[in-house]
Design an enzyme around this catalytic site. Sequence first.
Site, PDB file in Angstrom:
ATOM      1  N   ASN A 152      56.186  20.210  77.849  1.00  0.00           N
ATOM      2  CA  ASN A 152      54.789  20.590  77.598  1.00  0.00           C
ATOM      3  C   ASN A 152      53.989  19.363  77.189  1.00  0.00           C
ATOM      4  OD1 ASN A 152      54.900  20.289  74.627  1.00  0.00           O
ATOM      5  ND2 ASN A 152      56.447  21.888  74.866  1.00  0.00           N
ATOM      6  N   ASP A 172      59.781  27.756  74.676  1.00  0.00           N
ATOM      7  CA  ASP A 172      60.171  29.146  74.386  1.00  0.00           C
ATOM      8  C   ASP A 172      61.215  29.641  75.388  1.00  0.00           C
ATOM      9  OD1 ASP A 172      58.472  29.437  72.209  1.00  0.00           O
ATOM     10  OD2 ASP A 172      56.758  29.871  73.521  1.00  0.00           O
ATOM     11  N   PHE A 203      53.156  25.901  62.461  1.00  0.00           N
ATOM     12  CA  PHE A 203      51.934  25.550  63.175  1.00  0.00           C
ATOM     13  C   PHE A 203      51.730  26.605  64.257  1.00  0.00           C
ATOM     14  CE2 PHE A 203      49.827  21.392  62.483  1.00  0.00           C
ATOM     15  CZ  PHE A 203      50.502  21.039  61.321  1.00  0.00           C
ATOM     16  N   LYS A 228      71.452  17.532  91.748  1.00  0.00           N
ATOM     17  CA  LYS A 228      70.032  17.587  92.061  1.00  0.00           C
ATOM     18  C   LYS A 228      69.760  18.727  93.053  1.00  0.00           C
ATOM     19  CE  LYS A 228      66.451  14.729  94.000  1.00  0.00           C
ATOM     20  NZ  LYS A 228      66.212  13.635  94.895  1.00  0.00           N
ATOM     21  N   LYS A 245      51.706  35.372  63.455  1.00  0.00           N
ATOM     22  CA  LYS A 245      52.907  34.515  63.408  1.00  0.00           C
ATOM     23  C   LYS A 245      53.375  34.298  61.972  1.00  0.00           C
ATOM     24  CE  LYS A 245      52.102  32.256  67.721  1.00  0.00           C
ATOM     25  NZ  LYS A 245      51.565  31.144  68.472  1.00  0.00           N
ATOM     26  N   ASP A 275      64.244  30.457  68.143  1.00  0.00           N
ATOM     27  CA  ASP A 275      63.064  30.013  67.404  1.00  0.00           C
ATOM     28  C   ASP A 275      63.535  29.230  66.170  1.00  0.00           C
ATOM     29  OD1 ASP A 275      60.832  29.986  65.546  1.00  0.00           O
ATOM     30  OD2 ASP A 275      59.873  31.321  67.000  1.00  0.00           O
ATOM     31  N   LYS A 296      57.058  35.652  61.427  1.00  0.00           N
ATOM     32  CA  LYS A 296      58.118  34.663  61.189  1.00  0.00           C
ATOM     33  C   LYS A 296      58.403  34.496  59.695  1.00  0.00           C
ATOM     34  CE  LYS A 296      57.140  32.148  65.448  1.00  0.00           C
ATOM     35  NZ  LYS A 296      57.379  30.926  66.240  1.00  0.00           N
TER      36      LYS A 296
HETATM   37  N1  CTP Z   1      58.565  27.310  67.058  1.00  0.00           N
HETATM   38  C1  CTP Z   1      59.896  27.003  66.856  1.00  0.00           C
HETATM   39  N2  CTP Z   1      60.817  27.307  67.821  1.00  0.00           N
HETATM   40  C2  CTP Z   1      60.450  27.900  68.973  1.00  0.00           C
HETATM   41  C3  CTP Z   1      59.083  28.205  69.184  1.00  0.00           C
HETATM   42  C4  CTP Z   1      58.174  27.901  68.210  1.00  0.00           C
HETATM   43  O1  CTP Z   1      60.248  26.453  65.807  1.00  0.00           O
HETATM   44  N3  CTP Z   1      61.378  28.162  69.887  1.00  0.00           N
HETATM   45  C5  CTP Z   1      57.607  27.029  65.974  1.00  0.00           C
HETATM   46  C6  CTP Z   1      56.593  25.948  66.268  1.00  0.00           C
HETATM   47  O2  CTP Z   1      57.059  24.699  65.826  1.00  0.00           O
HETATM   48  C7  CTP Z   1      55.389  26.390  65.461  1.00  0.00           C
HETATM   49  C8  CTP Z   1      55.493  27.892  65.478  1.00  0.00           C
HETATM   50  O3  CTP Z   1      56.844  28.192  65.793  1.00  0.00           O
HETATM   51  O4  CTP Z   1      55.473  25.967  64.119  1.00  0.00           O
HETATM   52  C9  CTP Z   1      54.594  28.608  66.428  1.00  0.00           C
HETATM   53  O5  CTP Z   1      54.713  28.069  67.701  1.00  0.00           O
HETATM   54  P1  CTP Z   1      53.828  28.572  68.917  1.00  0.00           P
HETATM   55  O6  CTP Z   1      54.286  27.886  70.159  1.00  0.00           O
HETATM   56  O7  CTP Z   1      52.376  28.521  68.570  1.00  0.00           O
HETATM   57  O8  CTP Z   1      54.184  30.083  68.967  1.00  0.00           O
HETATM   58  P2  CTP Z   1      55.406  30.861  69.509  1.00  0.00           P
HETATM   59  O9  CTP Z   1      56.181  31.383  68.356  1.00  0.00           O
HETATM   60  O10 CTP Z   1      56.146  30.073  70.514  1.00  0.00           O
HETATM   61  O11 CTP Z   1      54.669  32.119  70.179  1.00  0.00           O
HETATM   62  P3  CTP Z   1      53.779  32.188  71.517  1.00  0.00           P
HETATM   63  O12 CTP Z   1      54.291  31.112  72.420  1.00  0.00           O
HETATM   64  O13 CTP Z   1      54.054  33.566  72.000  1.00  0.00           O
HETATM   65  O14 CTP Z   1      52.358  31.977  71.090  1.00  0.00           O
END
Ligand code: CTP
Length: 408
Positions: A208, A277, A321, A287, A335, A304, A339
């Site tokens: 990303n 995610d 965040f 490859k 969130k 997560d 969480k």
């Molecule tokens: N995060 C994490 N591990 C993951 C996904 C997210 O630790 N596999 C943490 C990020 O570092 C951030 C928070 O969760 O502090 C929220 O991340 P964000 O990408 O905004 O949200 P998601 O939980 O991934 O939800 P969505 O993508 O559905 O918005």
Amino acid sequence: MQGKRILLGVTGGIAAYKSPDLVRRLRERGAEVQVVMTAAAREFVTATTFQAVSGRAVRTDLWDAAAEAAMGHIELARWAEVVLIAPASADFLARLATGQADDLLATLCLATEAPIGVAPAMNRIMWANPATRANVATLQQRGIQLFGPGEGDQACGEVGEGRMLEPLELVDRVATLLIGGGPLQGRRVLITAGPTRERIDPVRFISNRSSGKMGFAVAQAAREAGAEVILVSGPVSLPTPPGVRRVDVESAADMLATVLREVEGIDIFISTAAVADYRPARPANQKIKKTSDTLDLCMERTSDVLATVAARPKRPFVVGFAAETESVEQNARLKLLKKNLDMIAANEVGHDKAFDCEDNQLIVLWRNARHELGKASKLMLARELVGLIAESFDAARAGAGQRDTALA
Ligand code: CTP
């Protein structure tokens, strides 16, 4: 920096012409600066210049009986709260690495217990030379902080790595060596930053747009606030903030394993990483060849990291965040609750906002409070955020203490 005692060592290099400005900048921040010059440095700038800007007689010679009578070199080594060598020539780095005490500055570096930072400045080929690389590695292993060098035009007409950092940047770096009495003094902080990479095949991955800048700024700010900081970073091209221990990882699974290994004894966990995610469910061992017009990738959920840490029985204070493209505050609050976080910092991303930018703005949420941090550089925001985290952490501990007393 008010009243802090900084010993500035100036060695022989053309970048020494910037060092009087560095003295001025340090003094503007309230520091006392004692300049010590090597013989080679005096070929570039005079001691009179440094005396004028520092307001103190410059020290140059180990054998200067009058200066030694006023303040002996061991006393001077004790006087310093931090030692900064700027510019640090290749020769001086070599002498420092081998523990020489053949002039006043080298002797002071050997005799001080203060943290030492070096700002190298030299021709790019000298900087890249294996001898210099080995000396720098030795110095870093001993805990000496490396500030720069930067890249760009060089006095010798070449272009490359070897320029001394600008005075204002060096002032910021020195501030990180003057840790003491900050609001996170004695605390251990674990931070994740950057993107993760999820393997599709041996040459491709899904990732990303996170640059890691916000997380690195938070790590620097936490360190400045006195914390011991461990930074678990996905692939980014950023220098490690001074005094921060960094562990590099690649995938979401690596990040989780590293965080679980490091989290023991941590007071505060700050999760700034843009963790993937989903990852390819079955990464190919070879490859993937283009044998069809379309390609379907089956993806599976990653763990997560943040929620896993927050769910631990003996968990640290947990800050998340939220990167959102719409309904920022509402989604972030969800969130925070889902969480089970202590705090969350939310920002809008996409449409040229936040990712890979220098500036950012944040909404900070607690279960029953909110606070907006207006648009500013990521480092300024990180410093404000760390201030809020330190306050909330102290309040949470005081609350837990009160609960424990009530239960007893
Ligand atoms: N995060 C994490 N591990 C993951 C996904 C997210 O630790 N596999 C943490 C990020 O570092 C951030 C928070 O969760 O502090 C929220 O991340 P964000 O990408 O905004 O949200 P998601 O939980 O991934 O939800 P969505 O993508 O559905 O918005």
